[in-house]
Design a protein around this motif. Structure first.
Motif, short mmCIF file in Angstrom:
data_model
loop_
_atom_site.label_atom_id
_atom_site.label_comp_id
_atom_site.label_asym_id
_atom_site.label_seq_id
_atom_site.Cartn_x
_atom_site.Cartn_y
_atom_site.Cartn_z
N GLY A 164 66.04 -99.44 23.57
CA GLY A 164 66.12 -99.28 22.13
C GLY A 164 64.92 -98.61 21.50
N LEU A 165 63.85 -98.37 22.29
CA LEU A 165 62.65 -97.72 21.78
C LEU A 165 62.28 -96.55 22.68
CD1 LEU A 165 60.38 -100.79 20.84
CD2 LEU A 165 61.87 -99.46 19.33
N ASP A 166 61.63 -95.57 22.11
CA ASP A 166 61.24 -94.38 22.88
C ASP A 166 60.33 -94.76 24.04
OD1 ASP A 166 62.60 -93.16 20.86
OD2 ASP A 166 60.83 -92.29 19.89
N GLY A 167 60.71 -94.36 25.23
CA GLY A 167 59.88 -94.58 26.41
C GLY A 167 59.88 -95.99 26.95
N LEU A 168 60.67 -96.89 26.37
CA LEU A 168 60.61 -98.30 26.77
C LEU A 168 61.17 -98.51 28.18
CD1 LEU A 168 59.98 -101.21 26.23
CD2 LEU A 168 62.11 -101.41 24.93
N PRO A 220 57.42 -89.39 19.54
CA PRO A 220 58.83 -89.42 19.15
C PRO A 220 59.72 -88.72 20.17
CG PRO A 220 57.69 -87.72 17.92
CD PRO A 220 56.65 -88.40 18.75
N ALA A 221 60.75 -89.39 20.63
CA ALA A 221 61.58 -88.91 21.72
C ALA A 221 62.38 -87.68 21.32
CB ALA A 221 62.53 -90.01 22.18
N LYS A 222 62.41 -86.71 22.22
CA LYS A 222 63.25 -85.53 22.03
C LYS A 222 64.65 -85.76 22.59
CE LYS A 222 59.25 -82.44 22.47
NZ LYS A 222 58.28 -83.54 22.73
N ILE A 223 64.75 -86.67 23.57
CA ILE A 223 66.03 -86.97 24.20
C ILE A 223 66.00 -88.40 24.69
CG2 ILE A 223 65.25 -86.13 26.46
CD1 ILE A 223 68.09 -85.13 26.96
N PHE A 224 67.16 -89.07 24.67
CA PHE A 224 67.29 -90.43 25.17
C PHE A 224 68.02 -90.41 26.51
CE2 PHE A 224 67.69 -91.42 20.42
CZ PHE A 224 66.31 -91.55 20.27
N MET A 225 67.76 -91.43 27.34
CA MET A 225 68.49 -91.52 28.61
C MET A 225 69.91 -92.02 28.40
SD MET A 225 66.98 -94.91 30.52
CE MET A 225 65.34 -94.23 30.66
N HIS A 309 54.85 -104.62 14.03
CA HIS A 309 54.32 -103.71 15.03
C HIS A 309 54.86 -102.30 14.79
CE1 HIS A 309 52.31 -106.58 17.65
NE2 HIS A 309 53.33 -107.39 17.53
N SER A 310 54.03 -101.32 15.09
CA SER A 310 54.50 -99.94 15.07
C SER A 310 55.37 -99.70 16.30
CB SER A 310 53.31 -98.97 15.07
OG SER A 310 52.62 -99.03 16.31
N HIS A 311 56.09 -98.60 16.28
CA HIS A 311 56.93 -98.23 17.42
C HIS A 311 56.10 -98.18 18.70
CE1 HIS A 311 60.76 -96.02 18.65
NE2 HIS A 311 60.02 -96.04 19.75
N PHE A 312 54.96 -97.51 18.64
CA PHE A 312 54.10 -97.33 19.80
C PHE A 312 53.56 -98.66 20.30
CE2 PHE A 312 49.76 -96.39 21.47
CZ PHE A 312 50.15 -95.71 22.61
N HIS A 313 53.10 -99.51 19.38
CA HIS A 313 52.54 -100.80 19.77
C HIS A 313 53.60 -101.71 20.38
CE1 HIS A 313 48.94 -100.43 16.78
NE2 HIS A 313 48.78 -99.72 17.87
N ALA A 314 54.83 -101.67 19.85
CA ALA A 314 55.90 -102.49 20.42
C ALA A 314 56.18 -102.11 21.87
CB ALA A 314 57.17 -102.33 19.58
N VAL A 315 56.19 -100.81 22.15
CA VAL A 315 56.41 -100.36 23.52
C VAL A 315 55.27 -100.81 24.43
CG1 VAL A 315 56.59 -98.30 25.00
CG2 VAL A 315 57.83 -98.40 22.84
N LEU A 316 54.03 -100.68 23.95
CA LEU A 316 52.89 -101.10 24.76
C LEU A 316 52.92 -102.60 25.04
CD1 LEU A 316 49.87 -99.08 23.32
CD2 LEU A 316 51.26 -98.59 25.34
N ILE A 317 53.41 -103.39 24.10
CA ILE A 317 53.52 -104.83 24.32
C ILE A 317 54.51 -105.13 25.45
CG2 ILE A 317 54.40 -106.97 23.30
CD1 ILE A 317 53.05 -106.09 20.69
N PHE A 318 55.63 -104.43 25.44
CA PHE A 318 56.59 -104.59 26.54
C PHE A 318 55.95 -104.19 27.87
CE2 PHE A 318 59.94 -104.89 23.37
CZ PHE A 318 60.87 -105.71 23.99
#
Length: 411
Positions: A164-168, A220-225, A309-318
């Protein structure tokens, strides 16, 4: 190890090139759905990145089949062919769902068929490293089929649920997959006296393909999987786990109990975040009288964003939670169990502190708002019961807002 790095690099390069091509085609022919209420992104984005990942995996496996060092893996090519066919089927189901929103029962039926096909092709759990007889429990054919299908479907959906998040998913896969690759590689050397095995090869090409896709998926993602990519990644991680468990024939010694159970602990450890999110989502939806596969905006990543959390911080937490649990579990192989457990506990405390940090910050902002002279105006913006309240202001914004009424009164 050199040849594993080679096939991983091939998978990464092919996946990177294929991601660029799929991105161009997706925008050219507008192959993307509209924005949904639960989506985090705000502009139409192609969800066909799974195609690039699978292309990288298939090409890398094809080249690996021509390398003599992998002859042992391809001595019986049918399991590898079954994995490729299963990946193509899951990719097709996922892509159709990304474009046209398939019914959840149709997707589940496809997952069950693919999992059953993998089990039929000999990729199944035949034993577990627990039990009184030399530390081994041999499963009956029926139980083996049931547990294998359940494991594959569970992991596929768990990975898909956190997408659900970019790069997660890509980042979590790289972290968890690296841990699992190290484990399967060392285990194969210890038990089979060779470094080349199916689990390590599958994980190496998956890591490479995911790494090649990640630059296009980073925020910011250019494409999703899309579902196509997430379901295939989950399936391959499950297949690697099943293949590794088949190598285990431990004689459980009381002094080595933790090591003996590591084959069962590690798969859950590397997938702790997806499995937790999956379990919470199923319970939440069943309690609400909904289908466990219905969509909502209450996943763990959504909750992190809502906490502030920002988008970036949420991903880093994961990433942090996955790293602590996965690498911490792997430490049991190298150090005494109390050192490994201590490292895990310290890591979890640090992750918890970072996860809850926005709550303490918001309390400070609320306290400052309540102490303001014009609190009738400002309190509503910081009332936790106000579901429509905007994100918390930063300290500078708060200071500006609180000083405006005072300045007006002194004029």
């Amino acid at each position: 190890m050199t040849f594993y790095l080679l096939v991983a690099l091939i998978a990464a390069l092919v996946s990177f090139a294929a991601s660029w091509a799929v991105l161009r085609l997706g925008h050219r022919y507008k192959l993307y759905p509209g924005i949904r209420d639960r989506d985090v992104h705000t502009s139409p984005t192609p969800r066909l990145g799974g195609i690039a990942i699978v292309v990288g995996i298939v090409v890398a496996l094809s080249i690996a089949s021509q390398i003599s060092w992998f002859n042992l893996v391809f001595a019986d090519p049918f399991p590898v062919i079954a994995i490729v066919l299963a990946a193509l089927v899951m990719l097709t189901i996922g892509v159709i769902d990304d474009l046209y929103d398939l019914n959840w029962m149709t997707k589940l039926a496809g997952q069950l068929l693919v999992a059953g096909f993998l089990a039929w092709s000999s990729l199944q759990l035949t034993s577990l490293p627990i039990g009184p007889n030399n530390g081994i429990t041999v499963l009956s054919p029926t139980m083996s089929l049931f547990i294998t299908v359940l494991a594959v479907v569970l992991v596929m959906n768990a990975v898909n649920f956190i997408d659900g998040l970019d790069g997660l998913v890509a980042g979590v896969t790289i972290i968890a997959g690296t841990v699992f690759f190290i484990y399967s590689y060392l285990l194969s050397i210890d038990t089979a006296q060779t470094a080349f095995n199916l689990a390590s090869l599958v994980m190496a090409v998956l890591l490479g393909a995911t790494a090649g896709f990640l630059p296009f998926n980073w925020h910011p993602a250019k494409i999703f999987m899309g579902d196509g990519g997430a379901l295939v990644i989950g399936m391959l991680m499950a297949v690697s786990t099943i293949s590794v468990t088949g190598q285990i024939t431990p004689n459980i010694d009381p002094s080595q109990l933790v090591t003996a159970f590591l084959p069962l602990m590690l798969p859950f450890a590397v997938l702790v975040v997806p499995l937790l999110d999956f379990g919470l989502a199923v319970l939440r939806r069943l309690r609400a009288g909904k289908s466990p596969f219905s969509a909502d905006r209450k996943h763990l990543h959504h909750r992190l964003l809502d906490m502030g959390h920002s988008h970036f911080h949420a991903v880093l937490i994961f990433y942090g939670w996955t790293t602590v649990v996965a690498f911490g579990t792997l430490l049991f192989l190298f150090v005494a169990w109390w050192w490994a457990l201590t490292a895990i506990v310290i890591g979890l405390i640090v992750c918890t502190a970072f996860t809850l940090a926005p709550l303490s910050r918001r309390k400070r902002i609320e306290a400052a708002a309540q102490s303001a002279r014009d609190n009738e105006i400002t309190l509503a913006r910081f009332d936790p019961l106000d579901a429509a309240a905007p994100d918390a202001l930063d300290d500078s914004e708060l200071s500006d807002e609180l000083t405006v009424p005072h300045q007006e009164e002194t004029r």
